[in-house]
Design a protein around this motif. Structure first.
Motif, PDB file in Angstrom:
ATOM      1  N   LEU A 180       0.835  -1.198   0.000  1.00  0.00           N
ATOM      2  CA  LEU A 180       0.000   0.000   0.000  1.00  0.00           C
ATOM      3  C   LEU A 180       0.872   1.251   0.000  1.00  0.00           C
ATOM      4  O   LEU A 180       2.045   1.201   0.372  1.00  0.00           O
ATOM      5  CB  LEU A 180      -0.915   0.007   1.226  1.00  0.00           C
ATOM      6  N   THR A 181       0.289   2.364  -0.397  1.00  0.00           N
ATOM      7  CA  THR A 181       1.000   3.638  -0.416  1.00  0.00           C
ATOM      8  C   THR A 181       0.298   4.617   0.518  1.00  0.00           C
ATOM      9  O   THR A 181      -0.919   4.816   0.411  1.00  0.00           O
ATOM     10  CB  THR A 181       1.052   4.231  -1.831  1.00  0.00           C
ATOM     11  N   VAL A 182       1.060   5.213   1.406  1.00  0.00           N
ATOM     12  CA  VAL A 182       0.526   6.239   2.300  1.00  0.00           C
ATOM     13  C   VAL A 182       0.554   7.582   1.560  1.00  0.00           C
ATOM     14  O   VAL A 182       1.622   8.078   1.200  1.00  0.00           O
ATOM     15  CB  VAL A 182       1.354   6.326   3.598  1.00  0.00           C
ATOM     16  N   VAL A 183      -0.631   8.158   1.311  1.00  0.00           N
ATOM     17  CA  VAL A 183      -0.685   9.438   0.589  1.00  0.00           C
ATOM     18  C   VAL A 183      -0.750  10.629   1.535  1.00  0.00           C
ATOM     19  O   VAL A 183      -0.434  11.761   1.156  1.00  0.00           O
ATOM     20  CB  VAL A 183      -1.883   9.479  -0.372  1.00  0.00           C
ATOM     21  N   ALA A 184      -1.159  10.382   2.777  1.00  0.00           N
ATOM     22  CA  ALA A 184      -1.233  11.443   3.789  1.00  0.00           C
ATOM     23  C   ALA A 184      -1.439  10.779   5.141  1.00  0.00           C
ATOM     24  O   ALA A 184      -1.790   9.588   5.216  1.00  0.00           O
ATOM     25  CB  ALA A 184      -2.376  12.416   3.493  1.00  0.00           C
ATOM     26  N   THR A 185      -1.193  11.516   6.199  1.00  0.00           N
ATOM     27  CA  THR A 185      -1.463  11.028   7.551  1.00  0.00           C
ATOM     28  C   THR A 185      -2.275  12.085   8.297  1.00  0.00           C
ATOM     29  O   THR A 185      -2.222  13.267   7.976  1.00  0.00           O
ATOM     30  CB  THR A 185      -0.161  10.764   8.325  1.00  0.00           C
ATOM     31  N   TYR A 186      -3.042  11.635   9.274  1.00  0.00           N
ATOM     32  CA  TYR A 186      -3.776  12.582  10.099  1.00  0.00           C
ATOM     33  C   TYR A 186      -3.166  12.608  11.496  1.00  0.00           C
ATOM     34  O   TYR A 186      -2.545  11.626  11.937  1.00  0.00           O
ATOM     35  CB  TYR A 186      -5.265  12.235  10.145  1.00  0.00           C
ATOM     36  N   PRO A 187      -3.273  13.727  12.225  1.00  0.00           N
ATOM     37  CA  PRO A 187      -2.632  13.854  13.539  1.00  0.00           C
ATOM     38  C   PRO A 187      -3.160  12.823  14.525  1.00  0.00           C
ATOM     39  O   PRO A 187      -4.337  12.464  14.495  1.00  0.00           O
ATOM     40  CB  PRO A 187      -2.978  15.282  13.980  1.00  0.00           C
ATOM     41  N   THR A 188      -2.288  12.388  15.397  1.00  0.00           N
ATOM     42  CA  THR A 188      -2.713  11.425  16.423  1.00  0.00           C
ATOM     43  C   THR A 188      -3.648  12.063  17.440  1.00  0.00           C
ATOM     44  O   THR A 188      -4.318  11.356  18.196  1.00  0.00           O
ATOM     45  CB  THR A 188      -1.481  10.850  17.146  1.00  0.00           C
ATOM     46  N   THR A 189      -3.701  13.390  17.470  1.00  0.00           N
ATOM     47  CA  THR A 189      -4.633  14.081  18.368  1.00  0.00           C
ATOM     48  C   THR A 189      -6.072  14.027  17.851  1.00  0.00           C
ATOM     49  O   THR A 189      -7.004  14.335  18.586  1.00  0.00           O
ATOM     50  CB  THR A 189      -4.215  15.556  18.539  1.00  0.00           C
ATOM     51  N   TRP A 190      -6.237  13.688  16.562  1.00  0.00           N
ATOM     52  CA  TRP A 190      -7.575  13.555  15.980  1.00  0.00           C
ATOM     53  C   TRP A 190      -8.210  12.262  16.487  1.00  0.00           C
ATOM     54  O   TRP A 190      -7.567  11.223  16.585  1.00  0.00           O
ATOM     55  CB  TRP A 190      -7.473  13.548  14.465  1.00  0.00           C
ATOM     56  N   SER A 191      -9.497  12.305  16.794  1.00  0.00           N
ATOM     57  CA  SER A 191     -10.185  11.133  17.351  1.00  0.00           C
ATOM     58  C   SER A 191     -10.995  10.426  16.267  1.00  0.00           C
ATOM     59  O   SER A 191     -12.106  10.861  15.941  1.00  0.00           O
ATOM     60  CB  SER A 191     -11.107  11.561  18.497  1.00  0.00           C
ATOM     61  N   PRO A 192     -10.487   9.327  15.730  1.00  0.00           N
ATOM     62  CA  PRO A 192     -11.239   8.550  14.737  1.00  0.00           C
ATOM     63  C   PRO A 192     -12.258   7.647  15.429  1.00  0.00           C
ATOM     64  O   PRO A 192     -12.268   7.537  16.666  1.00  0.00           O
ATOM     65  CB  PRO A 192     -10.146   7.734  14.052  1.00  0.00           C
ATOM     66  N   PRO A 193     -13.130   6.995  14.658  1.00  0.00           N
ATOM     67  CA  PRO A 193     -14.137   6.114  15.279  1.00  0.00           C
ATOM     68  C   PRO A 193     -13.528   4.966  16.080  1.00  0.00           C
ATOM     69  O   PRO A 193     -14.103   4.528  17.075  1.00  0.00           O
ATOM     70  CB  PRO A 193     -14.922   5.584  14.065  1.00  0.00           C
ATOM     71  N   TYR A 194     -12.372   4.453  15.613  1.00  0.00           N
ATOM     72  CA  TYR A 194     -11.695   3.359  16.313  1.00  0.00           C
ATOM     73  C   TYR A 194     -10.229   3.734  16.503  1.00  0.00           C
ATOM     74  O   TYR A 194      -9.653   4.454  15.669  1.00  0.00           O
ATOM     75  CB  TYR A 194     -11.775   2.051  15.511  1.00  0.00           C
ATOM     76  N   PRO A 195      -9.595   3.255  17.569  1.00  0.00           N
ATOM     77  CA  PRO A 195      -8.158   3.524  17.733  1.00  0.00           C
ATOM     78  C   PRO A 195      -7.359   2.956  16.552  1.00  0.00           C
ATOM     79  O   PRO A 195      -7.616   1.850  16.095  1.00  0.00           O
ATOM     80  CB  PRO A 195      -7.815   2.791  19.041  1.00  0.00           C
ATOM     81  N   GLY A 196      -6.417   3.736  16.045  1.00  0.00           N
ATOM     82  CA  GLY A 196      -5.580   3.265  14.949  1.00  0.00           C
ATOM     83  C   GLY A 196      -6.332   3.065  13.647  1.00  0.00           C
ATOM     84  O   GLY A 196      -6.028   2.139  12.888  1.00  0.00           O
ATOM     85  N   THR A 197      -7.319   3.906  13.384  1.00  0.00           N
ATOM     86  CA  THR A 197      -8.097   3.760  12.148  1.00  0.00           C
ATOM     87  C   THR A 197      -7.267   4.153  10.936  1.00  0.00           C
ATOM     88  O   THR A 197      -6.580   5.178  10.943  1.00  0.00           O
ATOM     89  CB  THR A 197      -9.359   4.632  12.209  1.00  0.00           C
ATOM     90  N   VAL A 198      -7.354   3.350   9.878  1.00  0.00           N
ATOM     91  CA  VAL A 198      -6.725   3.643   8.590  1.00  0.00           C
ATOM     92  C   VAL A 198      -7.845   3.846   7.579  1.00  0.00           C
ATOM     93  O   VAL A 198      -8.775   3.040   7.498  1.00  0.00           O
ATOM     94  CB  VAL A 198      -5.791   2.495   8.143  1.00  0.00           C
TER      95      VAL A 198
END
Length: 400
Positions: A180-198
């Motif tokens: 896979l290719t990572v095109v961008a990352t979001y800050p770890t301070t952002w709260s996704p629906p699940y921990p470690g969401t990709v």
């Protein structure tokens, strides 16, 4: 009596000797436009963000759709999704089911497991461009900046090895490699629906879910389907209409804005409040400009009387006054606008956390610049006409 000075030479003389109206109106116009421009930048950005929330892919324009409890068929299949997508006002559907992705079994790398969801612009920070989210390829992902201790930013733009589980029978699953290719990352301070969401596109999520359910990828939607989808509608105005149409088809529909209390109504009020604030500010600036211009010209009544006695016509003085005032106003407004835009950028970053320099900001500031300059010229002309009604001798001997 023939005049000894031309309009241009007298204007230049007044500038050098310090009795020009240009010097008097320069700083007031600079301060006025600086204040307005500095306010416009964050206000315009806040307004655009509010409008974007009401018209676009945001939580205010989304509806969660599931089958009613106790239905024979638990998931939404391809035919169901097609019927929902055909409703007028629907602009997209985002599956809510999650897949799983793992790191490679490599002793040199941190081991992690991640929940994979279909990317949705409304579920990611605004500093990640919506175009990047919408145009994810089948092998591209947006992970957090750090995933269980591994720095994911080092993989941006690079092929990253990973694994997923493919079911081979009812009791066995085997690990499969994937790049896979990572095109961008979001800050770890952002709260996704699940921990470690990709976040990934729908095709990649279906590929992973098909492997987990042991069905061909091409048959996943017709055989397994999604347990829930989020429906994006055109604007907040059609949310209730679309929700009703979905319920009429036999599904449960829950507008996500209902969980936000009074916040949606507050956001919808922002553009109107911002427009009102801008109008009041411009009105105050207009009054200020008129007062400064008239006050400056009243001090020069004797000068205009003297010029008339030395052979100047009323039309000559009118041209002098307008040119003099507009010269100072133009330079003052130009400097104030530039400084205000710079200050507005800092204010926008401080108050909104992110800033996008939209064409609307330039348009509005340009209109204000032209408007104030025109107002200055009209005010100068009107004040000069009033002053020129008096006899030049009286104007010199008895200034108002």
């Amino acid at each position: 009596m023939n005049r000894q000075f031309s309009l241009r030479s007298w204007l230049w003389l007044s500038l050098r000797k310090g009795f020009s109206a240009s010097r008097s109106v320069f700083m007031p116009f600079c301060i006025c436009t600086l204040t307005l421009a500095a306010m416009i930048v964050p206000v315009a950005n806040a307004g655009e963000k509010a409008i974007a929330q009401a018209e676009g892919e945001s939580i205010l324009t989304q509806i969660r759709v599931v089958r009613p409890t106790g239905s024979v068929q638990e998931n939404l299949l391809q035919a169901d999704i097609d019927r929902i997508a055909a409703i007028d006002g629907v602009v997209g559907l985002i599956p809510g089911d999650s897949a799983t992705l793992y790191s490679c079994d490599d002793d040199d790398r941190v081991q992690w497991g991640a929940t994979v969801l279909v990317a949705d612009p409304a579920s990611l920070p605004t500093d990640i461009p919506a175009a990047v989210v919408k145009n994810l390829a089948d092998d591209q992902i947006i992970p957090p900046a750090s995933l269980e201790g591994e720095d994911m930013t080092v993989w941006i733009g690079k092929p990253m090895p990973a694994t997923f589980i493919e079911k081979v029978d009812d009791h066995t699953g085997e690990s499969r490699d994937i790049t896979l290719t990572v095109v961008a990352t979001y800050p770890t301070t952002w709260s996704p629906p699940y921990p470690g969401t990709v976040y990934a596109n729908q095709a990649l999520v279906i590929r992973l879910l098909s492997a987990e359910h042991q069905v061909p990828q091409s048959q996943f939607l017709s055989v397994i389907g999604f347990s829930r989808v989020v429906v994006n509608v055109r604007s907040t105005d059609v949310v209730d209409f679309v929700a009703k149409q979905i319920r009429d088809q036999g599904f449960d529909a829950y507008p996500l804005r209902d969980s936000l209390g009074s916040l949606p109504e507050t956001i919808e009020m922002l553009p109107g409040l911002i427009t009102l604030l801008g109008f009041v500010s411009l009105l105050c600036a207009t009054i200020f400009v008129v007062f400064i211009t008239r006050s400056t010209l009243r001090k020069r009544i004797q000068e205009f009387g003297l010029l008339r006695m030395r052979g100047w016509q009323k039309s000559d003085i009118l041209r002098l006054v307008v040119a003099d005032v507009c010269l100072g106003a133009a330079f003052g407004a130009a400097l104030g606008t530039l400084l205000g835009l710079v200050g507005g950028v800092f204010l926008a970053n401080a108050t909104l956390g992110a800033f996008s320099f939209s064409p609307n900001v330039i348009l509005i500031t340009s209109l204000i610049w032209v408007g104030l300059l025109t107002l200055a010229g009209i005010t100068a002309l009107a004040a000069a006409l009033v002053g020129l009604r008096r006899d030049p001798f009286i104007a010199i001997m008895m200034p108002a």
